[in-house]
Motif scaffolding. Sequence first.
Motif, PDB file in Angstrom:
ATOM      1  N   ARG A   1      64.921 -11.140  25.445  1.00 44.07           N
ATOM      2  CA  ARG A   1      66.032 -10.285  25.025  1.00 44.07           C
ATOM      3  C   ARG A   1      66.821 -10.997  23.937  1.00 44.07           C
ATOM      4  NH1 ARG A   1      70.131  -6.546  28.485  1.00 44.07           N
ATOM      5  NH2 ARG A   1      71.447  -5.903  26.737  1.00 44.07           N
ATOM      6  N   ARG A   2      66.894 -10.374  22.774  1.00 41.01           N
ATOM      7  CA  ARG A   2      67.645 -10.942  21.665  1.00 41.01           C
ATOM      8  C   ARG A   2      69.126 -10.552  21.768  1.00 41.01           C
ATOM      9  NH1 ARG A   2      63.819 -14.559  20.534  1.00 41.01           N
ATOM     10  NH2 ARG A   2      62.298 -13.914  18.967  1.00 41.01           N
ATOM     11  N   ALA A   3      69.940 -11.237  20.984  1.00 38.08           N
ATOM     12  CA  ALA A   3      71.373 -10.969  20.960  1.00 38.08           C
ATOM     13  C   ALA A   3      71.651  -9.671  20.206  1.00 38.08           C
ATOM     14  CB  ALA A   3      72.098 -12.135  20.281  1.00 38.08           C
ATOM     15  N   PRO A   4      72.775  -9.013  20.508  1.00 40.13           N
ATOM     16  CA  PRO A   4      73.112  -7.767  19.801  1.00 40.13           C
ATOM     17  C   PRO A   4      73.144  -7.915  18.283  1.00 40.13           C
ATOM     18  CG  PRO A   4      74.501  -8.007  21.731  1.00 40.13           C
ATOM     19  CD  PRO A   4      73.713  -9.288  21.612  1.00 40.13           C
ATOM     20  N   LEU A   5      73.596  -9.060  17.777  1.00 45.29           N
ATOM     21  CA  LEU A   5      73.624  -9.267  16.331  1.00 45.29           C
ATOM     22  C   LEU A   5      72.225  -9.214  15.741  1.00 45.29           C
ATOM     23  CD1 LEU A   5      75.060 -10.006  13.696  1.00 45.29           C
ATOM     24  CD2 LEU A   5      74.919 -12.412  14.382  1.00 45.29           C
ATOM     25  N   ILE A   6      71.242  -9.827  16.403  1.00 47.33           N
ATOM     26  CA  ILE A   6      69.861  -9.801  15.919  1.00 47.33           C
ATOM     27  C   ILE A   6      69.301  -8.388  16.036  1.00 47.33           C
ATOM     28  CG2 ILE A   6      67.538 -10.693  16.350  1.00 47.33           C
ATOM     29  CD1 ILE A   6      68.802 -13.334  17.126  1.00 47.33           C
ATOM     30  N   HIS A   7      69.653  -7.684  17.095  1.00 49.60           N
ATOM     31  CA  HIS A   7      69.224  -6.290  17.213  1.00 49.60           C
ATOM     32  C   HIS A   7      69.704  -5.471  16.021  1.00 49.60           C
ATOM     33  CE1 HIS A   7      68.753  -6.603  21.864  1.00 49.60           C
ATOM     34  NE2 HIS A   7      67.627  -6.891  21.238  1.00 49.60           N
ATOM     35  N   ARG A   8      70.963  -5.629  15.659  1.00 46.98           N
ATOM     36  CA  ARG A   8      71.478  -4.867  14.525  1.00 46.98           C
ATOM     37  C   ARG A   8      70.742  -5.227  13.232  1.00 46.98           C
ATOM     38  NH1 ARG A   8      77.693  -3.178  14.014  1.00 46.98           N
ATOM     39  NH2 ARG A   8      78.027  -2.243  16.061  1.00 46.98           N
ATOM     40  N   GLY A   9      70.484  -6.510  13.038  1.00 46.89           N
ATOM     41  CA  GLY A   9      69.785  -6.928  11.828  1.00 46.89           C
ATOM     42  C   GLY A   9      68.388  -6.346  11.740  1.00 46.89           C
ATOM     43  N   TYR A  10      67.659  -6.379  12.831  1.00 51.46           N
ATOM     44  CA  TYR A  10      66.308  -5.814  12.818  1.00 51.46           C
ATOM     45  C   TYR A  10      66.330  -4.289  12.816  1.00 51.46           C
ATOM     46  CZ  TYR A  10      63.701 -10.117  13.004  1.00 51.46           C
ATOM     47  OH  TYR A  10      63.124 -11.321  12.666  1.00 51.46           O
ATOM     48  N   TYR A  11      67.386  -3.694  13.341  1.00 51.95           N
ATOM     49  CA  TYR A  11      67.503  -2.239  13.297  1.00 51.95           C
ATOM     50  C   TYR A  11      67.591  -1.745  11.856  1.00 51.95           C
ATOM     51  CZ  TYR A  11      69.779   2.316  13.379  1.00 51.95           C
ATOM     52  OH  TYR A  11      70.107   3.630  13.143  1.00 51.95           O
ATOM     53  N   VAL A  12      68.492  -2.335  11.065  1.00 57.42           N
ATOM     54  CA  VAL A  12      68.654  -1.842   9.696  1.00 57.42           C
ATOM     55  C   VAL A  12      67.404  -2.148   8.874  1.00 57.42           C
ATOM     56  CG1 VAL A  12      69.797  -3.910   8.726  1.00 57.42           C
ATOM     57  CG2 VAL A  12      70.332  -1.647   7.823  1.00 57.42           C
ATOM     58  N   ARG A  13      66.725  -3.229   9.173  1.00 55.44           N
ATOM     59  CA  ARG A  13      65.444  -3.528   8.518  1.00 55.44           C
ATOM     60  C   ARG A  13      64.414  -2.451   8.851  1.00 55.44           C
ATOM     61  NH1 ARG A  13      62.090  -9.206   9.436  1.00 55.44           N
ATOM     62  NH2 ARG A  13      59.997  -8.444   8.945  1.00 55.44           N
ATOM     63  N   ALA A  14      64.304  -2.103  10.141  1.00 52.18           N
ATOM     64  CA  ALA A  14      63.338  -1.086  10.559  1.00 52.18           C
ATOM     65  C   ALA A  14      63.653   0.264   9.935  1.00 52.18           C
ATOM     66  CB  ALA A  14      63.314  -0.984  12.079  1.00 52.18           C
ATOM     67  N   ARG A  15      64.928   0.616   9.869  1.00 48.30           N
ATOM     68  CA  ARG A  15      65.301   1.900   9.286  1.00 48.30           C
ATOM     69  C   ARG A  15      65.004   1.939   7.791  1.00 48.30           C
ATOM     70  NH1 ARG A  15      67.104   6.425  12.356  1.00 48.30           N
ATOM     71  NH2 ARG A  15      67.751   7.115  10.281  1.00 48.30           N
ATOM     72  N   ALA A  16      65.205   0.826   7.110  1.00 49.28           N
ATOM     73  CA  ALA A  16      64.944   0.790   5.669  1.00 49.28           C
ATOM     74  C   ALA A  16      63.458   0.966   5.377  1.00 49.28           C
ATOM     75  CB  ALA A  16      65.459  -0.521   5.080  1.00 49.28           C
ATOM     76  N   VAL A  17      62.608   0.243   6.105  1.00 48.87           N
ATOM     77  CA  VAL A  17      61.165   0.369   5.897  1.00 48.87           C
ATOM     78  C   VAL A  17      60.706   1.768   6.277  1.00 48.87           C
ATOM     79  CG1 VAL A  17      58.910  -0.462   6.656  1.00 48.87           C
ATOM     80  CG2 VAL A  17      60.746  -2.095   6.159  1.00 48.87           C
ATOM     81  N   ARG A  18      61.194   2.280   7.410  1.00 45.74           N
ATOM     82  CA  ARG A  18      60.821   3.626   7.846  1.00 45.74           C
ATOM     83  C   ARG A  18      61.196   4.664   6.797  1.00 45.74           C
ATOM     84  NH1 ARG A  18      63.082   7.445  12.770  1.00 45.74           N
ATOM     85  NH2 ARG A  18      64.561   8.066  11.159  1.00 45.74           N
ATOM     86  N   HIS A  19      62.399   4.542   6.248  1.00 48.06           N
ATOM     87  CA  HIS A  19      62.859   5.491   5.233  1.00 48.06           C
ATOM     88  C   HIS A  19      61.930   5.511   4.026  1.00 48.06           C
ATOM     89  CE1 HIS A  19      65.524   7.497   2.357  1.00 48.06           C
ATOM     90  NE2 HIS A  19      65.220   6.526   1.526  1.00 48.06           N
ATOM     91  N   CYS A  20      61.563   4.336   3.533  1.00 49.73           N
ATOM     92  CA  CYS A  20      60.725   4.273   2.332  1.00 49.73           C
ATOM     93  C   CYS A  20      59.317   4.804   2.599  1.00 49.73           C
ATOM     94  CB  CYS A  20      60.673   2.838   1.816  1.00 49.73           C
ATOM     95  SG  CYS A  20      62.243   2.255   1.130  1.00 49.73           S
ATOM     96  N   VAL A  21      58.738   4.443   3.728  1.00 51.34           N
ATOM     97  CA  VAL A  21      57.381   4.901   4.042  1.00 51.34           C
ATOM     98  C   VAL A  21      57.364   6.412   4.229  1.00 51.34           C
ATOM     99  CG1 VAL A  21      55.540   4.807   5.758  1.00 51.34           C
ATOM    100  CG2 VAL A  21      56.654   2.696   5.010  1.00 51.34           C
ATOM    101  N   ARG A  22      58.306   6.938   4.989  1.00 49.39           N
ATOM    102  CA  ARG A  22      58.331   8.386   5.209  1.00 49.39           C
ATOM    103  C   ARG A  22      58.611   9.139   3.921  1.00 49.39           C
ATOM    104  NH1 ARG A  22      61.170   9.784  11.060  1.00 49.39           N
ATOM    105  NH2 ARG A  22      59.667   8.645  12.357  1.00 49.39           N
TER     106      ARG A  22
END
Length: 688
Positions: free
Chosen positions: A47-68
Amino acid sequence: MGPRGRERRAGAIPNTNDSSSLSKCSLAARGYVRDPFASLLVSGAPRRAPLIHRGYYVRARAVRHCVRSFLEHVPAEGGSPLRQILSLGAGSDSLYFRLKAAGRLAQAAVWEVDFPEVAERKAAKIRSELELAAVAGPPLSAADLGSGPSAALHFASKDYRLLGSDLRDLEALGRSLEASGLDVGAPTLLLAEAVLSYLDVGSAAALVAWAAGSFTDAVFILYEQMGPHDPFGQVMLRHFERLSSPLHGLARFPDVAAQRRRFLDAGWGACSVVDMNEFYRGFIPAQERERMEALEPFDEFEEWHLKCSHYFILAASRAGGLAQTLLLPSREAFSRVEPAPPAGVLFARVLGELDGRPLKRFGHASALLGPNVILSTGGFGEQEGRHTRVSKCHVLFKHPGSRWNASLVGAAGTQWDGRLFHTMTPFSGSRALVLGGRLSPVTPALGMYWLCWPSPEGSGADLPKGTIAEVGPEAEFPSPRWRHSAAKVFCQRQEYLFVYGGRNGKDPVLGDWHFLHMDTMTWVSLPVEGPDPDARHSHSACSWKGGALIAGGLNVSEEPLGSVHFLKSVSNGFCWEKLEVQPPITPRYSHTAHLFDGKLLLVGGVWIHSSSVPGVTVIDLATRLSFEYHIDTTSVPWPLMLHNHTSILLQEEQQLLLLGGGGNCFSFGTHFNLHPVTLDITLLRSRQ
């Protein structure tokens, strides 16, 4: 690079993939993204810390946005070439499986490339996990692909190819891709998610140019680090160096403008770049942001915004406007408010002649008690060899002359609870009143305390022991909070403590205020007229002309504010007045503030409306004109992070004393400023 250097390098990069993949598993497990495949591709589920979750969340959303967006803007029409996604350095990422399960790979296919050992490990997972194998479909042989045997091809199905190849050997990479069926003439999205910075500068440049020259209809998506020169960037660089995986190229391409030139100079026809603060606010709908922000208790806004300012998403296309289309926000993220050119430079120097224990903590409070004693309490820092909420007080005592002595000590009386983000307001008699704060991101610290630390009598006397006494229940603060402000104000010659804003475990931001009558130590209601300021926390407050100046802070949308409000003392109470400052100041929070020679000084903090680092903003309260001063830290031998810090105005010396500061810097570790630092502000007095 010699053979051994290449070997060490190749071993370090897969390790970064393992860490990233585990963070993505934790991200999915906590509900930030929907990804049932992440945990099937890696072993372990920390289980990662909430700060790391937020960082990887915005990364995932950015990649998802561009691919879609690529798949939507390059439609699957009859007779058109097959759409291709080529993921470079894909690691254990689940992109293909998520797209396939969502039905987004109609007339499209995915190629993934990574080191041979990484590719083989992923192929083994696909073959052994029934759910992964079912999504991928029946495996194909080299003969099925119409090519000869290929050592690079580790797994192939109708719409998926997994190759093991070194991205530094472009000739071999090109041959392997061609043998696996990739069509360089088909619409292709090349994805490099935190990849180029792990390659040496020459290899990264060659890869970008190879991609531009090899594909006739392509878009390149890059998610990467930047900003190596500021304090957070230096901590980030040192983190990767400790992992034996240093980041390359950041010195040559330190910001979004340099990254854009990098791709245009390499032969790409168009290029758009945004940092992750801009992406988060401009591309993710408000309702989705609110959902994400409510998933876990969170109180590390400074490191969240700093992390986002040090990563970017880039889209470069061979021709046409596809690059701009992919990174065209659905709404304006925020208006850029760049600071004015510096009016001068303030020099930072480590406090000299210091004996005793350094103050290594952040989220604490400090107060000047008498002419020679500075008391700091609470915060998160180092105590007894470990990182913890600090229960001991830090005392700076100035001896006659210029030598300071520092002590980390307890106090007599009530046990200190180690709270963070509280206020400590000095009063006469070497006393300070402590109010508010938190014990965890959801647990307020209750109780108010008087702290008393008298100055020693005589030049050779030892520092007397301080005392902590809890204020009686009759004065108990009616509304617990943290990240608030407190300032002394006067109404009809009566002294009050004005407490404003903040947040608590239930409300992400507060906009109310309270008055504590200091003679009777009771909370009273006083009339306040005028339009209320925006609710805020992590702002500053200074006493001025019987009232209080409120500056900056974070609003309910977690966006920094640039407004300055004056709680003005009037005959029967107070009145809010907004100060119109010119030029407008860059919105900031987590700063400190002081009144000096008729000027409001805003020191340090965090902002996202500019890529520069906050220095000292000076607002002339007579003319309402603002000036920016750069802080020169070349004499400070460590990255000086001026957020979550405190500062003390030393009037006689015409100096600001900066104490503590730092934070949990994403996944890069915890940073503490090591020693007190002084800023010479003589220059500010001389300005007319």
